[in-house]
Motif scaffolding. Structure first.
Motif, PDB file in Angstrom:
ATOM      1  N   VAL A 139      25.449   1.530  50.491  1.00  0.00           N
ATOM      2  CA  VAL A 139      24.314   1.022  49.719  1.00  0.00           C
ATOM      3  C   VAL A 139      24.744   0.662  48.293  1.00  0.00           C
ATOM      4  O   VAL A 139      24.367  -0.393  47.759  1.00  0.00           O
ATOM      5  N   PHE A 140      25.572   1.522  47.677  1.00  0.00           N
ATOM      6  CA  PHE A 140      26.051   1.246  46.320  1.00  0.00           C
ATOM      7  C   PHE A 140      26.896  -0.025  46.286  1.00  0.00           C
ATOM      8  O   PHE A 140      26.747  -0.861  45.387  1.00  0.00           O
ATOM      9  N   SER A 158      26.708  -2.503  48.342  1.00  0.00           N
ATOM     10  CA  SER A 158      25.818  -3.642  48.559  1.00  0.00           C
ATOM     11  C   SER A 158      25.119  -4.052  47.276  1.00  0.00           C
ATOM     12  O   SER A 158      25.055  -5.245  46.937  1.00  0.00           O
ATOM     13  N   TYR A 159      24.577  -3.069  46.538  1.00  0.00           N
ATOM     14  CA  TYR A 159      23.926  -3.368  45.271  1.00  0.00           C
ATOM     15  C   TYR A 159      24.913  -3.960  44.268  1.00  0.00           C
ATOM     16  O   TYR A 159      24.585  -4.902  43.530  1.00  0.00           O
ATOM     17  N   ARG A 166      25.622  -7.585  45.216  1.00  0.00           N
ATOM     18  CA  ARG A 166      24.521  -8.478  44.864  1.00  0.00           C
ATOM     19  C   ARG A 166      24.426  -8.679  43.353  1.00  0.00           C
ATOM     20  O   ARG A 166      24.116  -9.779  42.885  1.00  0.00           O
ATOM     21  N   PHE A 167      24.701  -7.616  42.583  1.00  0.00           N
ATOM     22  CA  PHE A 167      24.674  -7.738  41.132  1.00  0.00           C
ATOM     23  C   PHE A 167      25.785  -8.673  40.641  1.00  0.00           C
ATOM     24  O   PHE A 167      25.561  -9.518  39.764  1.00  0.00           O
TER      25      PHE A 167
END
Length: 356
Positions: free
Chosen positions: A29-30, A32-33, A36-37
């Motif tokens: 999840v980290f 992925s974020y 995207r950032f």
């Protein structure tokens, strides 16, 4: 008949599979974020703001601060090769009101990723500088000075990283690893929009293990869309402000203004400086005026590609004093004019920050 159930050994560790799965999901999840950032930042198309050291590069190139001199001066340069770039320089200075007569022998060696510069003067003082460029915008720098005068020796280590829309710089001056004394500098400059960037610089001074002082400076830079003018500001909470403005009035004319304001309990002072640079066909003329009553000018006239004549002058109306300087620059090279122009471009790319 059902087989008996084996008792659970209290000393047998329980399975850690659920915990590993949870950690893996958190990492995923980290990532992925973070991805995207990073994609969102790339889509903004923000430019690199440059380094904090070069925040006022255009103003310094217009004003006479790094160019004015007095007395007599001569620079004799010999270019040995272009790729790799290698040249030596003999520099002579005499008759100055503020400096003793001197002689300096210097050499420059540069390739695509390496810049080496060294020099020695008539007193035996040695200075050296090396820039090593790595991949992904990393540049390692080192500068050293060995002086016959006690307390003037210098070792400076620096790491510079140019990201897509930011610059990070770490610097250590005369560090001593056993007691962590020295001067340590960290700076960060980030583009907020395509025109505006801001950042900060922190300076930690530790002359002794029991003494330290931390000074923070806050920075801002605004560049016009067509890059025809740039405004910068530096603020220290102690009450020191420096603001600059640079504008390219035409293809051959640059204008720059500098304001330094000190408002501390011990001192209140302000100095404003205005300057202009004119690039003519075979000459460059700089003129400068400040609020302390000083009027300065510098003319660099190039008669041939290998010979230039310099004249510098300063009048201090408040102190009723004047300084005059005359110099020549002679270059000896077997390179063609095209190769000499490429050589100058290569030097400018390798020498990322001129010495102050």
């Amino acid at each position: 008949m059902a087989s008996p159930v084996s008792p659970i050994n209290p000393y047998t560790p329980l399975s850690t599979a659920p915990s590993s799965s949870t950690n893996s999901n958190s990492t995923s999840v980290f990532s992925s974020y973070l991805g995207r950032f990073s994609k969102w930042r790339a889509e903004l198309g923000l430019p690199n703001p440059g380094s904090v050291e070069n925040l006022q590069k255009e103003v310094k190139a217009t004003h006479l601060t790094n160019y004015a001199f007095d007395g007599g001066r001569a620079d004799l340069t010999k270019s040995m090769s272009m790729n790799p770039l290698f040249q030596v320089t003999h520099s002579f200075a005499l008759g100055s009101q503020t400096m003793a007569p001197s002689y300096n022998f210097g050499a420059i060696y540069a390739t695509e990723n390496v810049f080496l510069q060294g020099g020695v003067d008539h007193d035996g003082n040695v200075n050296a500088r090396v820039n090593q460029g790595w991949s992904n915008g990393h540049v390692s720098k080192a500068q050293a000075q060995l002086s016959q005068t006690p307390g003037h020796n210098l070792l400076q280590l620096e790491q510079d990283y140019n990201g897509q829309d930011f610059n990070l710089n770490l610097k250590a001056v005369n560090p001593w690893p056993t007691d962590l004394t020295g001067i340590f500098v960290g700076s960060y400059l980030q583009s907020i929009t395509k025109n505006f960037a801001c950042g900060t610089e922190w300076v930690l001074q530790r002359p002794t293990p029991s003494t330290s002082e931390l000074v923070a400076t806050y920075l801002a830079k605004y560049t016009s869309t067509d890059k025809s003018w740039i405004a910068t500001a530096q603020l220290q909470p102690a009450g020191i402000l420096q603001a600059t403005y640079w504008q390219k009035l035409s293809e051959k004319v640059d204008f720059a203004a500098d304001l330094q304001l000190v408002a501390t309990p011990m001192r209140r002072d302000a100095v404003a400086t205005l300057g202009a640079k004119y690039d003519l066909r075979l000459s460059t003329f700089r003129a400068q005026l400040d609020s302390t009553g000083k009027v300065s000018a510098l003319l660099e006239q190039r008669f041939t590609p290998t010979f230039a004549f310099l004249m510098s002058g300063e009048i201090d109306h408040f102190k009723n004093s004047a300084k005059v300087g005359v110099g020549v620059m002679i270059e000896s090279s077997a390179l063609s004019p095209e190769e000499m122009e490429m050589q100058m471009q290569q030097m400018q790319m390798q020498q990322l920050s001129p010495p102050q």
